[in-house]
Structures are given as structure tokens and as C-alpha cells.
Scaffold this active site. Structure first.
Site, short mmCIF file in Angstrom:
data_model
loop_
_atom_site.label_atom_id
_atom_site.label_comp_id
_atom_site.label_asym_id
_atom_site.label_seq_id
_atom_site.Cartn_x
_atom_site.Cartn_y
_atom_site.Cartn_z
N LYS A 69 -8.32 -13.51 5.61
CA LYS A 69 -9.27 -13.63 6.71
C LYS A 69 -10.56 -14.30 6.26
O LYS A 69 -11.33 -14.78 7.07
CB LYS A 69 -9.55 -12.28 7.36
CG LYS A 69 -9.85 -11.16 6.42
CD LYS A 69 -9.73 -9.80 7.11
CE LYS A 69 -9.59 -8.70 6.07
NZ LYS A 69 -9.19 -7.44 6.60
N LYS A 114 -2.81 -17.21 -0.69
CA LYS A 114 -2.44 -16.15 0.27
C LYS A 114 -3.22 -16.32 1.57
O LYS A 114 -4.36 -16.80 1.57
CB LYS A 114 -2.66 -14.77 -0.34
CG LYS A 114 -4.06 -14.28 -0.28
CD LYS A 114 -4.19 -12.80 -0.61
CE LYS A 114 -5.69 -12.51 -0.53
NZ LYS A 114 -6.14 -11.22 -0.80
N LYS A 156 -13.49 -13.57 -5.89
CA LYS A 156 -14.54 -13.27 -4.90
C LYS A 156 -15.90 -13.70 -5.41
O LYS A 156 -16.74 -14.13 -4.62
CB LYS A 156 -14.54 -11.79 -4.54
CG LYS A 156 -13.37 -11.45 -3.66
CD LYS A 156 -13.48 -10.08 -3.07
CE LYS A 156 -12.29 -9.79 -2.17
NZ LYS A 156 -12.10 -8.38 -1.91
P1 TYM Z 1 -7.34 -5.76 2.37
O1 TYM Z 1 -8.17 -5.23 3.47
O2 TYM Z 1 -7.69 -7.10 1.81
O3 TYM Z 1 -5.82 -5.86 2.85
C1 TYM Z 1 -5.15 -4.76 3.44
C2 TYM Z 1 -3.70 -4.73 2.99
O4 TYM Z 1 -3.04 -5.92 3.40
C3 TYM Z 1 -2.42 -6.56 2.28
N1 TYM Z 1 -2.53 -8.01 2.47
C4 TYM Z 1 -1.51 -8.86 2.41
N2 TYM Z 1 -0.19 -8.67 2.21
C5 TYM Z 1 0.60 -9.76 2.22
N3 TYM Z 1 0.15 -11.03 2.41
C6 TYM Z 1 -1.15 -11.27 2.62
N4 TYM Z 1 -1.58 -12.50 2.82
C7 TYM Z 1 -2.06 -10.15 2.63
N5 TYM Z 1 -3.39 -10.03 2.82
C8 TYM Z 1 -3.67 -8.71 2.72
C9 TYM Z 1 -3.23 -6.09 1.08
O5 TYM Z 1 -2.46 -6.17 -0.10
C10 TYM Z 1 -3.56 -4.67 1.46
O6 TYM Z 1 -2.50 -3.80 1.12
N6 TYM Z 1 -8.83 -3.30 -1.71
C11 TYM Z 1 -7.98 -3.21 -0.55
C12 TYM Z 1 -8.29 -2.04 0.34
C13 TYM Z 1 -8.27 -0.70 -0.34
C14 TYM Z 1 -7.12 0.02 -0.72
C15 TYM Z 1 -7.62 1.24 -1.27
C16 TYM Z 1 -5.75 -0.25 -0.68
C17 TYM Z 1 -9.36 0.04 -0.64
N7 TYM Z 1 -8.98 1.22 -1.22
C18 TYM Z 1 -6.74 2.18 -1.79
C19 TYM Z 1 -4.89 0.72 -1.18
C20 TYM Z 1 -5.38 1.91 -1.73
C21 TYM Z 1 -8.17 -4.47 0.26
O7 TYM Z 1 -9.15 -5.17 0.14
O8 TYM Z 1 -7.21 -4.70 1.20
#
Ligand code: TYM
Length: 327
Positions: free
Chosen positions: A197, A194, A112
Site C-alpha cells: 500500500k 511485493k 523502510k
Molecule cells: P502489514 O500490515 O504490512 O501486513 C499485514 C499482513 O499481510 C501480509 N501481506 C502480504 N502477504 C502477501 N503478499 C503481499 N503483497 C502482502 N502484503 C502484506 C503481511 O505479511 C502481514 O501478515 N509487522 C506487521 C504487522 C504486525 C504483526 C504483529 C504481524 C505487527 N505485530 C504480530 C504478525 C504478528 C505488518 O506490518 O503487516
């Protein structure tokens, strides 16, 4: 006593097929066995500069998506992170129990900061500590996530374990729940990265709100490879990704999915995967549109979710403050 699940998702745009298949689609199935909390992590979102009006819309949209995708607010606690101050409070405290050396190893921070060289802020750096606080605040046992969040969960376990070593058993040490298929959905144009968005490359990412014809068009243009075999293989990232998406969407295994396309060409294969995705998403899209027209309901869900989450968080935060020695 029922065990607890916590997971979060950032309101930084329309959710993608990746976050749906890697994470959200599994969340619903867990609510029968567990107490589930799913949080729209707006505090995390501001580690990248956000337009206020867009952030507000994205948050609301995401809450509506979570409900539309099957998370019943009666059986799951759905809320905005910024409505529950305990997240930020525990986040600060845990900053003081996390080493810079640990944060330096986080690959998402490296990725990032490379993408946002003009805004490498301290929040972006300590982001995984806030994520740790999110999870341990509720004594979560299980954290359903995609593959890209594994490292953050490992850090969470380390920090919580360190805190427990100093102060006694304060936090439950959580386990990651990473699905066996679909944990890493790749981009359609760059199948070695991956699906994300933040990736602007046109056609790389399927957004849950994409119209059926757009979805099918993106799949038709998906990158494949030079031979013509439809099978999962390390040297066939594009085809493997499409088969994975097909398997997740139909509930079939990867080998059943391969068998469905035996003897078929890439053109037919890509068209079919696109159609399956579009068809599966359509009812969710309709439900999302219905929910977005019902502000009163969304406000009620958010308010009730925040109230429940705050109540659930309070005992742990009190225990932490007591253990540390705050007056
Ligand atoms: P975020 O918002 O990027 O993504 C949300 C969830 O979707 C999964 N994900 C994917 N899985 C498979 N293939 C992909 N291309 C893909 N893109 C996203 C992510 O692994 C995630 O599970 N830091 C986290 C949010 C967060 C969180 C937490 C998660 C904040 N606090 C506590 C678990 C527990 C994030 O940015 O997810």
C-alpha cells in the site's frame, strides 16, 4: 486446551489484495480450532509519520474490513493495539533483550529507511521488538503471516528463546503459518516487488475498496512478458503472479488455474482474473460499507476486544515482571 493464534495488521491505508490473500483470508478458517486474536497495530503505524485524522479513519476502516472479510468478533478477539498498554510495556522490556546486531539485519528496516530517509526514527528500528511482544504477550503458538514477515518471526523466536533461557519457560515459542500459495502477492506493474500500500505507482496495487471497473482496468494493464504462455515460471513473474491471484480467489491449484487458460491469450486471461477478483470482493465491499455506517457496533467490538485482550495479556506480563525482579 485450544492453542492460540495472534496476528496483526497496520492501519496505514486501505488494505490491499496482498494482505488479504497472504494473510487475512486464512485467519477466518483458523478460529474453529484456535483462540484467535487479530490486532489493528496502530502503535506500529506511527513508525511512519501519520496525519491524526487519517490514522483514526484508517484504524476504524481496517477494523470494519476485518469483520467484513469474515472475522466474527464473537469468535475472534479484534482490537486496537493502543487500547492495550501491555503491548508497549512488554515491548520496552524486550528491547533490553534484543541485540542491535539482530535489528541491523532486518531487511524491512533497511527498505523502510530507504523510503523514509527524512524520518528514520528509533521506533522504526525497534519495530520488530514490539512485534515480538505482540505475539509472546498471548503465548501465541501460531502466527499467520505473509512471506515478508518471516524474518520478524524468526527474530521473535530468538528473543523469546533467549528470555526463556535466562528466566525459565516464560514464553511459548511461536511458529509462523505462511500459506503455500499467495504468501507473496506482487505488484501488477512491478511483479518483482511485493504489492504494497505504500507503493504509489498507479495501478500496481489493488485496494480492497477499489470499484469493480477500476480493478478490471488495473488487471488489464498488468505487466506480462513477451511470449504468450500462461504458466507459472520463474522468468515469468507477471503471469505467475496473476495465476497465483486467480488460484487464491477461485480455490483452484496453480496447475488447474493454468489449465483454465490453455490456448487463451493474455488479453482474455487478464480480463478474466480482473473479473474474478472484482466479483469476489464485491460482497465484502458491501458488508464493509454496511459496517462503516454502524459506529455503535464498531465501538462495541473494539471495546470488548480490548477488554478481552487485556485480560489475556495480564498473566504473562505479571510472570515476566516477577521473573525479571521488579518490585
Ligand atoms: P502489514 O500490515 O504490512 O501486513 C499485514 C499482513 O499481510 C501480509 N501481506 C502480504 N502477504 C502477501 N503478499 C503481499 N503483497 C502482502 N502484503 C502484506 C503481511 O505479511 C502481514 O501478515 N509487522 C506487521 C504487522 C504486525 C504483526 C504483529 C504481524 C505487527 N505485530 C504480530 C504478525 C504478528 C505488518 O506490518 O503487516
Amino acid at each position: 486446551m485450544k492453542k492460540t493464534i495472534f496476528s496483526g495488521i497496520k492501519p496505514t491505508g486501505i488494505p490491499t489484495l496482498g494482505s488479504f490473500l497472504g494473510a487475512i483470508t486464512h485467519w477466518d478458517k483458523l478460529s474453529a480450532q484456535y483462540n484467535c486474536l487479530y490486532c489493528v497495530v496502530d502503535l506500529h503505524a506511527i513508525t511512519i509519520r501519520q496525519d491524526p485524522a487519517v490514522l483514526r479513519d484508517n484504524g476504524r476502516n481496517l477494523l470494519a474490513w476485518l469483520i467484513a472479510l469474515g472475522l466474527d468478533p464473537e469468535r475472534n478477539v479484534l482490537y486496537f493495539q493502543s487500547h492495550v498498554p501491555a503491548h508497549a510495556e512488554l515491548g520496552w522490556i524486550l528491547n533490553c533483550y534484543t541485540y542491535v546486531g539482530e535489528l541491523n539485519r532486518m531487511t524491512q528496516f533497511k527498505d523502510k529507511s530507504a523510503k523514509n530517509a527524512e524520518n528514520i526514527n528509533a521506533g522504526l528500528y525497534t519495530y520488530p521488538v514490539l512485534q515480538t511482544a505482540d505475539i509472546v504477550l498471548f503465548q501465541a503458538n501460531l502466527v499467520p503471516i505473509g512471506d515478508d514477515q518471516r524474518q520478524h518471526l524468526e527474530l521473535c523466536r530468538d528473543v523469546a528463546g533467549r528470555f526463556n533461557k535466562i528466566y525459565g519457560d516464560i514464553f511459548t515459542i511461536p511458529e509462523a503459518f505462511v500459506p503455500p500459495v499467495g504468501a507473496r502477492i506482487m505488484g501488477l506493474q512491478n511483479p518483482t516487488d511485493k504489492m504494497s500500500k505504500s507503493d504509489e505507482t498507479s495501478g500496481d496495487c489493488i485496494y480492497l475498496s477499489d470499484a469493480s471497473d477500476v480493478i478490471i482496468k488495473k488487471f488489464k494493464k498488468a505487466v506480462t512478458d513477451s511470449d504468450s504462455q500462461i504458466r507459472v515460471a520463474e522468468d515469468k513473474p507477471g503471469i505467475s503472479n496473476l495465476l497465483t491471484i486467480y488460484a487464491c480467489m477461485t480455490g483452484k491449484t496453480l496447475s488447474e488455474s493454468e489449465a483454465d487458460f490453455e490456448g487463451k491469450g493474455y488479453g482474455h486471461f487478464k480480463q478474466t482474473v480482473g473479473e474474478v477478483v472484482a466479483e469476489n470482493l464485491r460482497p465484502y465491499q458491501q458488508e464493509h460499507a454496511r459496517l462503516m455506517a454502524d459506529n455503535t457496533y464498531l465501538d462495541k467490538v473494539a471495546a470488548e476486544g480490548a477488554k478481552k485482550a487485556a485480560e489475556l495479556a495480564a498473566p504473562t506480563l505479571a510472570k515476566v515482571k516477577q521473573a525479571i525482579g521488579f518490585n
